[in-house]
Scaffold this motif. Structure first.
Motif, mmCIF file in Angstrom:
data_model
loop_
_atom_site.group_PDB
_atom_site.id
_atom_site.type_symbol
_atom_site.label_atom_id
_atom_site.label_comp_id
_atom_site.label_asym_id
_atom_site.label_seq_id
_atom_site.Cartn_x
_atom_site.Cartn_y
_atom_site.Cartn_z
ATOM 1 N N GLY A 30 0.701 -1.350 -0.070
ATOM 2 C CA GLY A 30 0.050 -0.073 0.014
ATOM 3 C C GLY A 30 0.851 1.309 0.177
ATOM 4 N N GLY A 31 1.940 1.164 0.735
ATOM 5 C CA GLY A 31 2.695 2.596 0.969
ATOM 6 C C GLY A 31 3.314 2.686 -0.407
ATOM 7 N N PHE A 32 3.840 1.653 -1.076
ATOM 8 C CA PHE A 32 4.481 1.830 -2.335
ATOM 9 C C PHE A 32 3.670 2.289 -3.437
ATOM 10 C CE2 PHE A 32 5.844 0.094 -6.500
ATOM 11 C CZ PHE A 32 6.991 0.599 -6.570
ATOM 12 N N THR A 33 2.601 1.637 -3.414
ATOM 13 C CA THR A 33 1.374 2.053 -4.287
ATOM 14 C C THR A 33 1.009 3.665 -4.279
ATOM 15 O OG1 THR A 33 0.260 -0.137 -4.030
ATOM 16 C CG2 THR A 33 -0.923 1.602 -5.283
ATOM 17 N N ILE A 34 0.997 3.906 -2.855
ATOM 18 C CA ILE A 34 0.705 5.507 -2.832
ATOM 19 C C ILE A 34 1.709 6.629 -3.433
ATOM 20 C CG2 ILE A 34 0.450 7.317 -1.023
ATOM 21 C CD1 ILE A 34 -1.307 5.685 0.693
ATOM 22 N N TYR A 35 2.910 5.907 -3.141
ATOM 23 C CA TYR A 35 4.399 6.517 -3.413
ATOM 24 C C TYR A 35 4.351 6.659 -5.087
ATOM 25 C CZ TYR A 35 9.145 6.478 -5.108
ATOM 26 O OH TYR A 35 10.178 6.661 -5.879
ATOM 27 N N LEU A 36 4.072 5.461 -5.625
ATOM 28 C CA LEU A 36 3.892 5.569 -7.258
ATOM 29 C C LEU A 36 2.831 6.454 -7.744
ATOM 30 C CD1 LEU A 36 5.555 3.626 -8.868
ATOM 31 C CD2 LEU A 36 3.445 2.228 -9.194
ATOM 32 N N GLY A 37 1.462 6.455 -6.900
ATOM 33 C CA GLY A 37 0.803 7.568 -7.333
ATOM 34 C C GLY A 37 1.173 9.025 -7.455
ATOM 35 N N ILE A 38 1.792 9.198 -6.115
ATOM 36 C CA ILE A 38 2.213 10.897 -6.035
ATOM 37 C C ILE A 38 3.489 10.671 -7.201
ATOM 38 C CG2 ILE A 38 3.651 12.137 -4.523
ATOM 39 C CD1 ILE A 38 2.093 10.932 -2.133
ATOM 40 N N MET A 39 4.073 9.888 -7.486
ATOM 41 C CA MET A 39 5.263 10.159 -8.587
ATOM 42 C C MET A 39 4.482 10.490 -9.768
ATOM 43 S SD MET A 39 8.347 10.120 -7.366
ATOM 44 C CE MET A 39 9.319 9.606 -8.929
ATOM 45 N N LEU A 40 3.596 9.777 -9.966
ATOM 46 C CA LEU A 40 2.792 9.743 -11.273
ATOM 47 C C LEU A 40 2.108 11.349 -11.582
ATOM 48 C CD1 LEU A 40 1.200 7.471 -13.389
ATOM 49 C CD2 LEU A 40 -0.404 9.258 -12.474
ATOM 50 N N PHE A 41 1.576 11.914 -10.132
ATOM 51 C CA PHE A 41 0.943 13.109 -10.424
ATOM 52 C C PHE A 41 2.223 13.954 -10.463
ATOM 53 C CE2 PHE A 41 -2.656 11.367 -8.244
ATOM 54 C CZ PHE A 41 -3.458 11.685 -9.207
ATOM 55 N N PHE A 42 3.443 13.895 -9.798
ATOM 56 C CA PHE A 42 4.393 14.763 -9.915
ATOM 57 C C PHE A 42 4.977 15.046 -11.355
ATOM 58 C CE2 PHE A 42 9.176 15.115 -9.843
ATOM 59 C CZ PHE A 42 9.135 16.552 -9.369
ATOM 60 N N ASN A 43 4.879 13.630 -12.088
ATOM 61 C CA ASN A 43 5.522 13.741 -13.769
ATOM 62 C C ASN A 43 4.408 14.434 -14.239
ATOM 63 O OD1 ASN A 43 7.738 12.388 -13.411
ATOM 64 N ND2 ASN A 43 7.239 10.883 -15.009
ATOM 65 N N LEU A 44 2.981 14.171 -14.173
ATOM 66 C CA LEU A 44 1.965 14.960 -14.823
ATOM 67 C C LEU A 44 2.351 16.668 -14.524
ATOM 68 C CD1 LEU A 44 -0.305 14.064 -16.362
ATOM 69 C CD2 LEU A 44 -1.663 14.201 -14.478
ATOM 70 N N PHE A 45 2.427 16.800 -13.371
ATOM 71 C CA PHE A 45 2.791 18.296 -13.136
ATOM 72 C C PHE A 45 4.132 18.693 -13.824
ATOM 73 C CE2 PHE A 45 5.499 21.100 -10.544
ATOM 74 C CZ PHE A 45 4.799 22.121 -10.393
ATOM 75 N N LEU A 46 5.065 17.950 -13.930
ATOM 76 C CA LEU A 46 6.113 18.381 -14.793
ATOM 77 C C LEU A 46 5.911 18.478 -16.246
ATOM 78 C CD1 LEU A 46 9.176 16.323 -13.695
ATOM 79 C CD2 LEU A 46 8.721 18.794 -13.131
ATOM 80 N N PHE A 47 4.982 17.726 -16.745
ATOM 81 C CA PHE A 47 4.490 17.872 -18.282
ATOM 82 C C PHE A 47 3.793 19.219 -18.423
ATOM 83 C CE2 PHE A 47 4.077 13.157 -18.986
ATOM 84 C CZ PHE A 47 5.463 13.077 -19.337
#
Lengths: 117, 130
Positions: free
Chosen positions: B95-112
């Motif tokens: 669960g912790g890793f999944t949340i981390y992955l989601g946050i990374m995804l949103f961060f990448n989207l923000f960069l885009f």
């Protein structure tokens, strides 16, 4: 099999079903708003929408899974029902709160876009 | 075999995490291609190469982090672990890793989005000067 394991086996399918269903509904209905925001650039909107859906799934299902680690000790069937309803209710309430937050932002963004034009 | 529950935990944890990372990054960069082409104003070869490089970086960061947090702490090697404890530990990690992955995804989207906005502002400025 003790009561805790049974609780987890009931809890996980229910919560994952709810989250997948709700995410899919938002995905379907939010597309119109995004199209409105991005000047009908439908290819870009599709990819943004996909990414938002995946992000939603990851964070929310991650949270749902992580609650298992902090579950209280369950001794009987009644306690099992109590803790199940409490946790599922809490997660659904959180989802509702986030949902209203999203609606507020959509409204806000649409309005500011109209003012800019 | 002493302490086989922890090994079972690792065997469950690793495929889930690696599969999740690969799936998410495939999806993210399949959809990110459009953003990249937008950012580089249609120079497709540079855009695709940048996309590939970002994808490799995403793999490295996330699989590295997943392996880094894999170790199950606090259980001595002759402790008999119950199924419940194993499931709770695994849920915490996955669960912790999944949340981390989601946050990374949103961060990448923000960069885009940020890159797109910047390149767009730059284009309008140059067209004004011309």
């Amino acid at each position: 099999m003790n009561y805790n394991l049974i609780t987890y086996c009931i809890y996980l399918p229910i919560i994952i079903f709810i989250m997948v269903k709700i995410g899919w509904l938002f995905y379907k209905n939010g597309e119109v708003f995004l199209l409105n925001l991005f000047q009908n650039n439908s290819e870009l909107v599709k990819s943004i929408n996909n990414l938002l859906l995946i992000g939603y799934y990851l964070t929310n299902i991650g949270y749902a899974i992580i609650t298992i680690a902090y579950w209280e000790y369950v001794h009987s069937a009644i306690e099992m029902l109590n803790s199940l309803s409490y946790t599922i209710g809490k997660i659904i309430l959180l989802l509702a709160l986030m949902h209203y937050n999203n609606i507020f932002w959509l409204k806000h963004l649409n309005k500011s876009k109209l003012l800019n034009q | 075999m002493e302490n086989s529950k922890i090994i079972i935990g690792y065997i469950i944890y690793l495929p889930i995490v690696i599969f999740l990372t690969i799936y998410v990054s495939k999806l993210l960069f399949k959809n990110g291609r459009l953003f990249m082409i937008d950012i580089f104003r249609g120079k497709e070869d540079i855009a695709l190469a940048t996309n590939k490089l970002f994808e490799i970086g995403f793999y490295l960061i996330n699989i590295g982090f997943a392996l880094y947090i894999m170790k199950i702490y606090g259980y001595s090697s002759n402790y008999e672990m119950s199924n419940q404890t194993l499931m709770e530990i695994l849920s915490k990690k996955i669960g912790g890793f999944t949340i981390y992955l989601g946050i990374m995804l949103f961060f990448n989207l923000f960069l885009f989005f940020r890159g797109r906005k910047k390149s767009r502002r730059f284009t309008t400025k140059t067209t004004k000067v011309i």
